[in-house]
Design a protein around this motif. Structure first.
Motif, mmCIF file in Angstrom:
data_model
loop_
_atom_site.group_PDB
_atom_site.id
_atom_site.type_symbol
_atom_site.label_atom_id
_atom_site.label_comp_id
_atom_site.label_asym_id
_atom_site.label_seq_id
_atom_site.Cartn_x
_atom_site.Cartn_y
_atom_site.Cartn_z
ATOM 1 N N ALA A 163 1.030 -1.709 -0.165
ATOM 2 C CA ALA A 163 -0.410 0.063 -0.109
ATOM 3 C C ALA A 163 0.894 1.761 0.271
ATOM 4 O O ALA A 163 1.716 0.936 0.646
ATOM 5 C CB ALA A 163 -0.818 0.055 0.822
ATOM 6 N N LEU A 209 -5.021 2.849 -1.716
ATOM 7 C CA LEU A 209 -6.249 2.232 -0.757
ATOM 8 C C LEU A 209 -7.426 3.570 -0.715
ATOM 9 O O LEU A 209 -8.115 4.065 0.388
ATOM 10 C CB LEU A 209 -5.490 2.212 0.631
ATOM 11 N N GLY A 210 -7.522 4.548 -2.128
ATOM 12 C CA GLY A 210 -8.435 5.867 -1.463
ATOM 13 C C GLY A 210 -7.136 7.104 -2.037
ATOM 14 O O GLY A 210 -6.396 6.771 -1.445
ATOM 15 N N ARG A 212 -7.061 9.183 0.350
ATOM 16 C CA ARG A 212 -7.460 9.717 1.513
ATOM 17 C C ARG A 212 -5.823 9.087 2.255
ATOM 18 O O ARG A 212 -5.940 8.191 2.014
ATOM 19 C CB ARG A 212 -8.362 9.926 2.768
ATOM 20 N N LEU A 214 -4.456 6.796 5.297
ATOM 21 C CA LEU A 214 -5.131 6.173 6.534
ATOM 22 C C LEU A 214 -3.992 5.974 7.294
ATOM 23 O O LEU A 214 -3.021 6.171 7.429
ATOM 24 C CB LEU A 214 -5.176 5.114 5.849
HETATM 25 N N1 SAM Z 1 3.270 10.019 4.917
HETATM 26 C C1 SAM Z 1 3.415 8.593 4.449
HETATM 27 C C2 SAM Z 1 3.294 8.108 3.461
HETATM 28 O O1 SAM Z 1 3.519 9.070 2.128
HETATM 29 O O2 SAM Z 1 3.630 7.484 2.812
HETATM 30 C C3 SAM Z 1 2.014 8.362 5.148
HETATM 31 C C4 SAM Z 1 1.827 7.037 5.682
HETATM 32 S S1 SAM Z 1 0.483 6.396 6.457
HETATM 33 C C5 SAM Z 1 0.185 7.046 7.596
HETATM 34 C C6 SAM Z 1 1.154 4.526 6.905
HETATM 35 C C7 SAM Z 1 0.969 3.697 6.128
HETATM 36 O O3 SAM Z 1 -0.310 3.156 5.210
HETATM 37 C C8 SAM Z 1 1.186 3.813 4.210
HETATM 38 O O4 SAM Z 1 2.745 3.786 4.638
HETATM 39 C C9 SAM Z 1 0.662 2.796 3.590
HETATM 40 O O5 SAM Z 1 1.391 1.719 3.494
HETATM 41 C C10 SAM Z 1 -0.909 2.658 3.851
HETATM 42 N N2 SAM Z 1 -1.467 3.987 3.894
HETATM 43 C C11 SAM Z 1 -1.998 5.493 4.025
HETATM 44 N N3 SAM Z 1 -3.291 5.586 3.287
HETATM 45 C C12 SAM Z 1 -3.265 4.628 2.198
HETATM 46 C C13 SAM Z 1 -4.243 5.318 1.246
HETATM 47 N N4 SAM Z 1 -4.622 5.943 -0.054
HETATM 48 N N5 SAM Z 1 -3.569 3.793 -0.140
HETATM 49 C C14 SAM Z 1 -2.213 2.909 -0.193
HETATM 50 N N6 SAM Z 1 -1.826 3.611 1.092
HETATM 51 C C15 SAM Z 1 -2.072 3.519 2.442
#
Ligand code: SAM
Length: 232
Positions: A163, A209-210, A212, A214
């Protein structure tokens, strides 16, 4: 109709089975008696119905009355590889991830992982969480929870997806179910450029995962939720 439908884990399914101390105590607390029927499962895919033939201070014995053919597993084993997270977040991921069908949890130490390691006690607790969640969700497989591994040493088989925000590909459109499946999700700080290069080297495909962002504990469950929504 069985009077009791409690689920009991046994070492292996056989004509006659005996129980370990933890399960014995559980049956005593439930006030089961010889003659009662329980559901038995071995945690590796076999399940059935058994009659309690002995229950006393010395132990419990069960006699198998029939095997179950019901499978609640995906057509291929699904590994959820999740970066190490802080506090109780991993327990939440393992609990819900078990309900959502993961066969294995691989904890990963990535560059920006929330914590660099977890202790033996925490790992043991995560394994208990998986066992409880497997019972509760009527699975016959208790997922393995594997000790943390640096991403550089991770060697997943089959189809691998990770993801990553902003990726154009969608998980359900790319999964073939022709091989084991591994789903990777990152820590709160995301994947580093080196992590991403390593994932590419493994042949992993980035999925969305869209639009937004997560939380790190939500993303792995969204990956598994997508699979579960396919009805498999
Ligand atoms: N600033 C970070 C980035 O850009 O990767 C955000 C990390 S997010 C809080 C934590 C993890 O959740 C990411 O490394 C990814 O694996 C997954 N994730 C969160 N939102 C996602 C999205 N919309 N699409 C795909 N993966 C997502």
């Amino acid at each position: 109709m069985a009077r009791h439908q409690h689920r009991v884990r046994v070492e292996s399914l056989g004509e006659r089975m005996t129980l370990g101390a933890a399960e014995l105590k559980h049956l005593q607390v439930l006030r089961l008696r010889p003659g009662d029927t329980v559901q038995v499962f071995d945690g590796q895919g076999a399940a059935g119905e058994a009659e309690l033939t002995q229950l006393d201070a010395f132990g419990a014995a069960l006699t198998l009355r029939g095997r179950s053919e019901i499978s609640r597993e995906y057509p291929q084993p699904v590994t959820l590889a999740t970066a190490l997270l802080k506090g109780d977040k991993l327990a939440d991921v393992v609990r819900a991830g078990t309900e959502l069908g993961a066969a294995t949890f691989q904890l990963l130490n990535t560059r920006y992982a929330d914590v660099p390691q977890i202790g033996d006690n925490k790992l043991a607790r995560l394994r208990r969480v998986a066992e409880e969640a497997a019972k509760q969700s009527q699975r016959t497989v208790v997922p393995q929870v594997l000790a943390p591994l640096p991403l550089a040493q991770f060697r997943p088989e089959g189809q691998v997806f990770y993801a990553h925000p902003g990726s154009p590909a969608q998980l359900l459109q790319a999964v073939t179910w022709q091989a084991p499946l591994t789903l990777v999700s990152g820590p709160e700080g995301g994947f580093s450029p080196k992590d991403l290069a390593q994932l590419e080297k493994l042949g992993a495909q980035a999925v969305t995962l869209g639009p937004r962002i997560l939380r790190a504990e939500t993303a792995p469950l969204a990956l598994l939720g997508a699979l579960a929504s396919s009805g498999m």
